[in-house]
Scaffold this motif. Structure first.
Motif, PDB file in Angstrom:
ATOM      1  N   VAL A  19       0.837  -1.207   0.000  1.00  0.00           N
ATOM      2  CA  VAL A  19       0.000   0.000   0.000  1.00  0.00           C
ATOM      3  C   VAL A  19       0.870   1.255   0.000  1.00  0.00           C
ATOM      4  O   VAL A  19       0.584   2.220  -0.717  1.00  0.00           O
ATOM      5  CB  VAL A  19      -0.974  -0.009   1.203  1.00  0.00           C
ATOM      6  CG1 VAL A  19      -1.639   1.340   1.383  1.00  0.00           C
ATOM      7  CG2 VAL A  19      -2.021  -1.088   1.023  1.00  0.00           C
ATOM      8  N   TRP A  20       1.928   1.226   0.803  1.00  0.00           N
ATOM      9  CA  TRP A  20       2.833   2.386   0.818  1.00  0.00           C
ATOM     10  C   TRP A  20       3.393   2.646  -0.584  1.00  0.00           C
ATOM     11  O   TRP A  20       3.431   3.793  -1.040  1.00  0.00           O
ATOM     12  CB  TRP A  20       3.974   2.159   1.809  1.00  0.00           C
ATOM     13  CG  TRP A  20       4.952   3.290   1.804  1.00  0.00           C
ATOM     14  CD1 TRP A  20       4.847   4.474   2.464  1.00  0.00           C
ATOM     15  CD2 TRP A  20       6.164   3.353   1.060  1.00  0.00           C
ATOM     16  NE1 TRP A  20       5.932   5.264   2.189  1.00  0.00           N
ATOM     17  CE2 TRP A  20       6.766   4.604   1.317  1.00  0.00           C
ATOM     18  CE3 TRP A  20       6.812   2.476   0.198  1.00  0.00           C
ATOM     19  CZ2 TRP A  20       7.964   4.988   0.753  1.00  0.00           C
ATOM     20  CZ3 TRP A  20       8.017   2.861  -0.366  1.00  0.00           C
ATOM     21  CH2 TRP A  20       8.578   4.105  -0.093  1.00  0.00           C
ATOM     22  N   PHE A  28      -2.877   4.755  -5.473  1.00  0.00           N
ATOM     23  CA  PHE A  28      -3.908   5.019  -4.464  1.00  0.00           C
ATOM     24  C   PHE A  28      -3.779   6.474  -4.044  1.00  0.00           C
ATOM     25  O   PHE A  28      -2.676   7.021  -4.021  1.00  0.00           O
ATOM     26  CB  PHE A  28      -3.717   4.138  -3.220  1.00  0.00           C
ATOM     27  CG  PHE A  28      -4.125   2.711  -3.403  1.00  0.00           C
ATOM     28  CD1 PHE A  28      -4.914   2.286  -4.457  1.00  0.00           C
ATOM     29  CD2 PHE A  28      -3.734   1.752  -2.485  1.00  0.00           C
ATOM     30  CE1 PHE A  28      -5.282   0.973  -4.604  1.00  0.00           C
ATOM     31  CE2 PHE A  28      -4.101   0.434  -2.606  1.00  0.00           C
ATOM     32  CZ  PHE A  28      -4.876   0.041  -3.680  1.00  0.00           C
ATOM     33  N   PRO A  29      -4.876   7.107  -3.695  1.00  0.00           N
ATOM     34  CA  PRO A  29      -4.779   8.510  -3.274  1.00  0.00           C
ATOM     35  C   PRO A  29      -4.103   8.631  -1.905  1.00  0.00           C
ATOM     36  O   PRO A  29      -4.223   7.758  -1.054  1.00  0.00           O
ATOM     37  CB  PRO A  29      -6.249   8.954  -3.191  1.00  0.00           C
ATOM     38  CG  PRO A  29      -7.015   7.706  -2.994  1.00  0.00           C
ATOM     39  CD  PRO A  29      -6.255   6.617  -3.700  1.00  0.00           C
ATOM     40  N   ALA A  30      -3.383   9.719  -1.716  1.00  0.00           N
ATOM     41  CA  ALA A  30      -2.741   9.992  -0.434  1.00  0.00           C
ATOM     42  C   ALA A  30      -3.783  10.563   0.523  1.00  0.00           C
ATOM     43  O   ALA A  30      -4.809  11.099   0.103  1.00  0.00           O
ATOM     44  CB  ALA A  30      -1.594  10.976  -0.622  1.00  0.00           C
ATOM     45  N   GLY A  31      -3.508  10.451   1.808  1.00  0.00           N
ATOM     46  CA  GLY A  31      -4.412  11.020   2.807  1.00  0.00           C
ATOM     47  C   GLY A  31      -4.345  12.539   2.792  1.00  0.00           C
ATOM     48  O   GLY A  31      -3.468  13.144   2.174  1.00  0.00           O
ATOM     49  N   ASN A  36      -1.548  10.972   6.019  1.00  0.00           N
ATOM     50  CA  ASN A  36      -1.115   9.996   5.033  1.00  0.00           C
ATOM     51  C   ASN A  36      -0.662   8.689   5.690  1.00  0.00           C
ATOM     52  O   ASN A  36      -1.011   7.611   5.222  1.00  0.00           O
ATOM     53  CB  ASN A  36       0.005  10.568   4.165  1.00  0.00           C
ATOM     54  CG  ASN A  36       0.273   9.707   2.953  1.00  0.00           C
ATOM     55  OD1 ASN A  36      -0.655   9.151   2.376  1.00  0.00           O
ATOM     56  ND2 ASN A  36       1.526   9.597   2.576  1.00  0.00           N
ATOM     57  N   GLY A  37       0.096   8.764   6.767  1.00  0.00           N
ATOM     58  CA  GLY A  37       0.560   7.557   7.455  1.00  0.00           C
ATOM     59  C   GLY A  37      -0.588   6.731   8.006  1.00  0.00           C
ATOM     60  O   GLY A  37      -0.616   5.505   7.872  1.00  0.00           O
ATOM     61  N   MET A  38      -1.548   7.398   8.613  1.00  0.00           N
ATOM     62  CA  MET A  38      -2.710   6.701   9.157  1.00  0.00           C
ATOM     63  C   MET A  38      -3.534   6.080   8.028  1.00  0.00           C
ATOM     64  O   MET A  38      -4.046   4.972   8.161  1.00  0.00           O
ATOM     65  CB  MET A  38      -3.575   7.668   9.977  1.00  0.00           C
ATOM     66  CG  MET A  38      -4.748   6.995  10.659  1.00  0.00           C
ATOM     67  SD  MET A  38      -4.265   5.729  11.835  1.00  0.00           S
ATOM     68  CE  MET A  38      -3.629   6.740  13.133  1.00  0.00           C
ATOM     69  N   LEU A  43      -5.614   1.354   5.439  1.00  0.00           N
ATOM     70  CA  LEU A  43      -5.837   0.668   4.169  1.00  0.00           C
ATOM     71  C   LEU A  43      -5.163  -0.705   4.173  1.00  0.00           C
ATOM     72  O   LEU A  43      -5.738  -1.695   3.709  1.00  0.00           O
ATOM     73  CB  LEU A  43      -5.334   1.527   3.006  1.00  0.00           C
ATOM     74  CG  LEU A  43      -5.785   1.138   1.614  1.00  0.00           C
ATOM     75  CD1 LEU A  43      -7.309   1.090   1.529  1.00  0.00           C
ATOM     76  CD2 LEU A  43      -5.250   2.134   0.598  1.00  0.00           C
ATOM     77  N   ALA A  44      -3.964  -0.781   4.741  1.00  0.00           N
ATOM     78  CA  ALA A  44      -3.272  -2.067   4.842  1.00  0.00           C
ATOM     79  C   ALA A  44      -4.035  -3.031   5.751  1.00  0.00           C
ATOM     80  O   ALA A  44      -4.124  -4.231   5.461  1.00  0.00           O
ATOM     81  CB  ALA A  44      -1.853  -1.859   5.365  1.00  0.00           C
TER      82      ALA A  44
END
Length: 99
Positions: A19-20, A28-31, A36-38, A43-44
């Motif tokens: 996912v990263w 995939f869209p970034a947060g 973004n980390g969360m 998602l993972a």
């Protein structure tokens, strides 16, 4: 049980890396903002859960058998302790009545 836990953690780690990478390359869209980390972790988790459910079925069944066996042993030990206590109480009560 430890084996299943480590396998589950491995599936999650693989999904996290995948996912990263997909977020990093824009698939995939970034947060939003600092989330973004969360977003990647959540998602993972969402992706790894069904993969683990299907791929680790046999290992999960083995782990559940071990848990059931351990619970049965603990129940048997508790029942044995109860019966010993009952016997001790009955013999003490019988000795008190004869005295």
């Amino acid at each position: 049980m430890l084996r299943y836990t480590l396998m589950r953690l491995g599936v999650f780690a693989g999904c996290l890396v995948a996912v990263w990478g997909l977020v990093y390359f824009g698939v995939f869209p970034a947060g939003l903002g600092d989330s973004n980390g969360m977003w990647i972790i959540l998602l993972a988790l969402v992706i790894s859960a069904p993969i683990s459910f299907v791929a680790l079925r046999k290992e999960r069944d083995r782990a559940s058998i071990q848990v059931v066996q351990k619970v049965d042993r603990v129940k048997a030990n508790l029942e044995a302790n109860r019966s010993q206590e009952d016997e001790a109480a009955d013999s003490a009560q019988g000795q008190a009545q004869t005295s």
